[in-house]
Structure formats: C-alpha cells, structure tokens
Design a protein around this motif. Structure first.
Motif, PDB file in Angstrom:
ATOM      1  N   UNK A  12      56.614  35.550  17.429  1.00 48.61           N
ATOM      2  CA  UNK A  12      57.599  36.408  16.677  1.00 48.61           C
ATOM      3  C   UNK A  12      58.519  37.390  17.723  1.00 48.61           C
ATOM      4  N   UNK A  16      62.084  37.829  17.948  1.00 51.60           N
ATOM      5  CA  UNK A  16      62.718  39.236  17.783  1.00 51.60           C
ATOM      6  C   UNK A  16      63.574  39.601  18.929  1.00 51.60           C
ATOM      7  N   UNK A 112      64.820  48.358  19.768  1.00 49.94           N
ATOM      8  CA  UNK A 112      65.979  47.339  20.103  1.00 49.94           C
ATOM      9  C   UNK A 112      66.943  47.649  20.789  1.00 49.94           C
TER      10      UNK A 112
ATOM     11  N   UNK B 275      60.522  43.625  13.389  1.00 50.38           N
ATOM     12  CA  UNK B 275      61.299  42.589  12.199  1.00 50.38           C
ATOM     13  C   UNK B 275      62.131  43.609  11.148  1.00 50.38           C
ATOM     14  N   UNK B 278      64.960  44.928  13.095  1.00 49.56           N
ATOM     15  CA  UNK B 278      65.902  44.028  13.190  1.00 49.56           C
ATOM     16  C   UNK B 278      66.797  43.765  12.018  1.00 49.56           C
ATOM     17  N   UNK B 288      68.988  34.382   6.875  1.00 46.05           N
ATOM     18  CA  UNK B 288      67.525  34.293   7.775  1.00 46.05           C
ATOM     19  C   UNK B 288      66.648  35.389   7.189  1.00 46.05           C
ATOM     20  N   UNK B 292      62.336  36.031   7.660  1.00 48.67           N
ATOM     21  CA  UNK B 292      62.052  36.849   8.522  1.00 48.67           C
ATOM     22  C   UNK B 292      60.992  37.558   7.629  1.00 48.67           C
ATOM     23  N   UNK B 295      57.673  35.993   7.582  1.00 45.84           N
ATOM     24  CA  UNK B 295      56.978  36.095   8.926  1.00 45.84           C
ATOM     25  C   UNK B 295      56.276  37.683   8.919  1.00 45.84           C
ATOM     26  N   UNK B 299      52.491  38.113   9.119  1.00 41.95           N
ATOM     27  CA  UNK B 299      51.815  39.118  10.472  1.00 41.95           C
ATOM     28  C   UNK B 299      51.001  40.400   9.726  1.00 41.95           C
TER      29      UNK B 299
END
Lengths: 125, 498
Positions: A12, A16, A112, B275, B278, B288, B292, B295, B299
């Motif tokens: 992951x 990312x 980020x 995530x 993001x 997408x 995500x 995911x 997690x």
C-alpha cells in the motif's frame, strides 16, 4: 522524466507514494525487498532512493544503505529514509555513521506534499 | 596422630559442602610462620650464648661451657639447614602442598627444639634451673600453628624428655650440674623437689596447651567462617550478576518487541491515513477511489486482527486458570468445520485423520482452538489453489501429536526458526498474502510451550510444510523431559515426493 526508486515491503505504501510522485511528474520504480532493489540498481540509475529501513524484524534497510553506498554509481545518490519509527526510537539499532549516509528521514504517515517537495528537492541536488 | 590431620579437623566441622575445599587463613600462615620460627631460633641461639657468657661470669667454672656451646652450635647448624629448606619450600606454587610440607617441618623442629632444650637444661643445672619455662613457648607455638592434638602430644614429649633427664640425674645415671648459689647441693636428688617441680612442670605445660589451643581454635573457626562467608558472598555476587544479565536480556527482548509491535501497528494506520489524504488531495482519479477505499478497509481489518493477536499473545499466561480436561479431537472437528469453506473456495482437499480413543489433555479449550485455527488457516493461505492439506491427530504413551501438512509454498531452512518470532513473515509469504499479522505462529508456539509441549516444522521451498506439535497427556504422569519430539516423524520427507 526524473526517476526514483522506492523500496518498501508494504504494497500500500508503494502504491500511495507512487501515485503522489507520478502526480508530481516523477517516475517511480518500486521494489518490495532488498534483492529486488539491488537488481533494479544493476540496470537503472534513479536520481533518488526512498527506503523503508525496518522491512523485517531488524533495521535491514540500514544495511541496504551501506550496500548501496558500496556501488560506485550510487555513492552520492540521495537516499531518503521513510519509516514508521523515528531515528530516536531505533537509536540503539542505528550505527553511529548511519545517519551520515542518508539525506533525510521521514516518518509514516508521511505528509504527501512534504514527501513530494522533499523528493523534488533531492532530485535537483 | 599424623602430622597433617590437625587443621583439616576444623575444616570438616563446618557444616557446608563448599567449605570442604576451604582452607583457613591459619593454614596459609603455617607456611609463612616457618621463616618466622627460624628467625626466632636465631635469636634464641644468640640469647643462649649471651646467657652462657653471663652465667659463666656470675658462677665462674660451674657450667660445662663446651657442652653448652656445642649444643647451641648444633641448634644453629640445624637452623641453617631449616633456613635453606624453608627457602625451597617458598618456591612451591601450590598453597596446599606448601602448607603440608611446612607443617611437617614445624613438627620436626619442635621435636628437635624440645630435645635440644632438654640437653641445654641438663648442662645448665637440670631440675635446679628455672629455664624449663621455655618448654611453654614450644607448646604455645604448637597450639597456634598445629592441631590441639599436636599441642597435647608435645606436652607429652616435653614431659618425657624433661622427666627422663631429671630422673636419670636423680638416680645418678647421668651427672648433675650443680649451680652454686642457686640450689643447695643434693637438692635435685630429693623426692619432694622432683614431685613439686614435676607437678608444676606438667600443670604449666598442660594448661598452657589447653588455653592456647582453645583460643586458637576459636580464632581458627572464626577465620574459616569468614572465608566461607566470603566464598558464599562471591557465589551470591555471581548469581546476582547472572540474574542481572538475564534481566537485561529480557528487558532487551521486551524493548525490541515493543519497537517491532509499534512499527507493525503504525504501518496499517499510516496506510489508512495516507490513502485518506490521497483521496482528499485529489491524487486518486474517481474510477480508482472504490478500489482504494476497499484497501483502506482491508488495512483497518488487518489492524484489528493484529490487535486481537497481540491481546491473545499477552494473555497466554493467564489461561492457566481456565485449564480443564480437553478432547483435542472435538476441538479439531469444530475448527475444521469452520475452515472447510475457505479451503473449498481455493479448491484445496482438506483431509483429517484422527486416531480413535484419543486421551484427553489438560488445557484451555480456547487455546487448543487457536493452535488448530492458526495452523490450518496458514496452510489454506499459503497453499496454491488445487493443493492438499492433511491434518492428523494421534497419541503416544505420554503425549498427543497433532500435525498439519500442506502442499504449499514451503519455508526456506534459514526461515524455519524465525517464523515463530513475533511479526516475522517470509518474503514468499508476503508475496503470496501481502497482509498478515505475523503473530499466528508465535501464538501457537507460546501456547504449546506453555502447556509443556513442543512444536516444529519440516519444510522445503516449493515442497510444502508440515507443522507438528506434541502436548503432554493428562491421564498419565508427565515424563521427566517435556513432551518428546517424534524423531521418526522428522525423518520423513515433508511431502510425498518431497
């Protein structure tokens, strides 16, 4: 296009980071272990290497830093460590010279924008 | 009496095994006192010569000077010999051997000294001279440096020497030297003198020996007790040092565990947060986003599993109170029922073979369930579709043996011990199933070992794995060793054709 190598055993985190860096116009090569990373370095010449230092039970990422620095083509390539732990939290496992061999240490979860900025800055160096 | 038995008597009286090999400081001192005795004798030689010269001035022509000087010369001669022997003895490196020789030499000197003192006294007036008090010196030396038995023996020797001399003079067998002005002529030949001097002589010597030995024995016992306490203290210090080292090791392991656990707990949280960021920052195209978010959910589930496993791990020791008679076959049956759909989904043949009339084990039912669930779910997870899983349960005279064999990816020899460490996952396992807690096998190992059993794996990469555990039966007494490893089972290849 600037190319970086990202090494992490967490798929992951690879995804990312890849998404963020691609967004900033940086090509990302990924490896999930040391063997894959060393094999990529035989063929490619990334401008920056991003590395998770605690991929298994030990700080084997730091051993990898030493291994990379032994390669003539990568003696001066910037290495950015990205880890769940701060250097102070793994101080007793870090050799004295380890921090001198790297150009930065980011702690997960990474901001980020900061990650993108840092990688861009290191690419320019 | 043997000359060597003295101080060892004291040693053997101390009621401790460790003290059998201890030596009192007095024993070490015996060797050192040898040189001191020789120096003392030189002084005695000089003192005797001066006394002879003075006596010759005080009572001229009375004493047989030649005989007295010759005896003193003899003392000087053997003292010179002893001096050289003592120097050689000092070169012996072994303390015990040196002390043994020194003690023998002291016995020899005391006898010679008593003899020479008797000869000197004979020439210096026999019973008339008050210098018999010098016998006391020898008795005190023997009492301090040798055993009580030796001291009393030397009282006897002195009495025999002195008694023989005065009796021989008394009966006129040897001549008596008369000291003018010190005693009346014929004084030595009176019964009353003989009896009173003899009694005084014996009483003085005996009480000297008694007092000196009782004091020296008490001091020796105290010395020995000090030595014993010192040895015990050193032993305790060693034990404490070892305990401290083990505590440091445990502390080091605890720190490492916390560090790794922190890393492993942070990883899914970091992924979830990243995530989310993001998506919120617009890095993820709309098509997408569902992928995500799935995911993210995975997690989050992984994090929950990890926390659950950590809790199980932390409570393994607490399950002692919940132990009862458990039929491992019944537990296995229920677990297989739960796991079979997952196996069938991967088209895995799940074969179970349980020996009839299986004896019970004394354990916590939930823990036995954890063992089976972890081993069988691992086999399902790491065996490619279409493979085979075989679960067996049987018993031996003192144990039950369970095994889970699969035709999965296998484990490299260098990883076979590490897989039981917390959070350790092999590269191959990570590739086959990217997310796992890495705690299942350490939970199984700790449960099995907590129940007095053992677990091991035989495997080869690409050739499947076989996990075998042995637990003690509760219907028979436990063997001296924890549940025996089934060596014959180990020798079999992990998989048919493997």
């Amino acid at each position: 296009m600037t190319q970086v190598l990202l090494v992490d055993d967490d798929p992951d985190f690879l995804e990312i980071t890849r998404l963020v860096l691609i967004h900033h116009g940086i090509e990302v090569l990924t490896a999930s272990n040391r063997a894959q990373a060393m094999s990529i370095l035989q063929q490619e010449h990334p401008a920056v290497i991003l590395l998770d230092v605690m991929m298994t039970y030990t700080l084997d990422g730091m051993d990898m830093v030493t291994q990379i620095r032994r390669l003539p083509d990568f003696r001066d390539t910037p290495i950015l460590v990205i880890s769940s732990l701060r250097p102070s939290q793994v101080a007793e496992m870090l050799p004295a010279s380890a921090l001198q061999q790297i150009q930065g240490w980011l702690v997960k979860p990474v901001r980020l924008e900061e990650l993108a900025q840092k990688v861009r800055a290191l690419c320019k160096e | 009496m043997t000359p060597d038995e003295g101080p060892q008597d004291t040693v053997s009286r101390v009621p401790s095994k460790t003290t059998a090999s201890l030596r009192s400081p007095i024993e070490v001192e015996v060797a050192e006192r040898l040189a001191w005795l020789i120096r003392l004798r030189w002084l005695a030689v000089v003192g005797t010569l001066i006394a002879i010269a003075v006596a010759d001035q005080v009572v001229p022509g009375t004493l047989p000077l030649g005989a007295l000087v010759a005896t003193t010369g003899f003392i000087a001669a053997y003292n010179l010999g002893l001096h050289f022997i003592a120097r050689r003895l000092a070169g012996i490196p072994d303390d015990a051997r040196r002390a043994r020789y020194a003690r023998r030499l002291i016995h020899f000197q005391v006898v010679l000294d008593l003899l020479c003192l008797t000869v000197l006294l004979h020439f210096a007036g026999g019973i008339d001279t008050p210098f018999w008090a010098f016998y006391v010196l020898h008795i005190i030396i023997a009492s301090i440096l040798l055993s009580p038995l030796s001291a009393y023996a030397y009282v006897g020797v002195a009495a025999v020497f002195y008694g023989t001399m005065v009796l021989l003079e008394f009966f006129g067998i040897i001549p008596h030297t008369h000291l003018n002005g010190m005693a009346c002529p014929g004084h030595y030949a009176q019964w009353t003198v003989l009896l009173s001097t003899g009694s005084a002589f014996l009483a003085t010597l005996f009480f000297s020996a008694w007092m000196a030995t009782s004091i020296s024995m008490r001091l020796r016992a105290r010395d020995l007790e000090l030595v014993r306490l010192n040895v015990e203290l050193e032993h305790r210090a060693d034990e404490l040092g070892e305990l401290n080292r083990r505590l440091q090791e445990i502390d080091e392991a605890r720190k490492r565990f916390v560090r790794v656990a922190a890393h492993e707990l942070r990883a899914p949280v970091a992924a979830i947060q990243s995530y989310a960021r993001l998506i919120l920052s617009g890095y993820v195209p709309a098509e997408r986003q569902e992928e995500i978010i799935t995911r993210v959910e995975q997690r989050a589930l992984e994090l929950l599993d990890r926390i659950n496993d950590l809790l199980i791990l932390s409570r393994i020791q607490e399950h002692v109170e919940k132990r009862e008679q458990v039929n491992a076959a019944e537990v296995l049956e229920k677990v297989v029922e739960l796991m079979r759909p997952a196996a069938e989904e991967k088209r895995l043949r799940l074969h179970v073979e349980v020996e009839p009339d299986l004896p019970p084990i004394f354990a916590d039912r939930e823990q036995i369930q954890h063992i089976w669930m972890n081993l069988i779910s691992n086999a399902i997870k790491y065996t490619p579709a279409g493979g085979y899983i075989e679960v067996t349960l049987s018993h031996r005279p003192t144990s039950i043996i369970g095994s889970v064999r699969d035709s999965g990816i296998g484990i490299a020899p260098e990883d076979q011990e590490k897989i039981f460490q917390e959070f350790y996952r092999t590269e191959e396992a990570k590739q086959m199933a990217p997310h796992g807690t890495g705690l299942g096998l350490s939970i199984v190992k700790q449960i099995v070992e907590g129940l007095g059993g053992r677990i091991w794996v035989s495997s080869a990469p690409g050739k499947g794995s076989k996990f075998t555990f042995v637990l003690p039966r509760s219907d028979v007494p436990a063997p001296a060793e924890p549940a025996e490893r089934d060596a014959t089972d180990e020798s079999r290849p992990p998989w048919p054709g493997g």
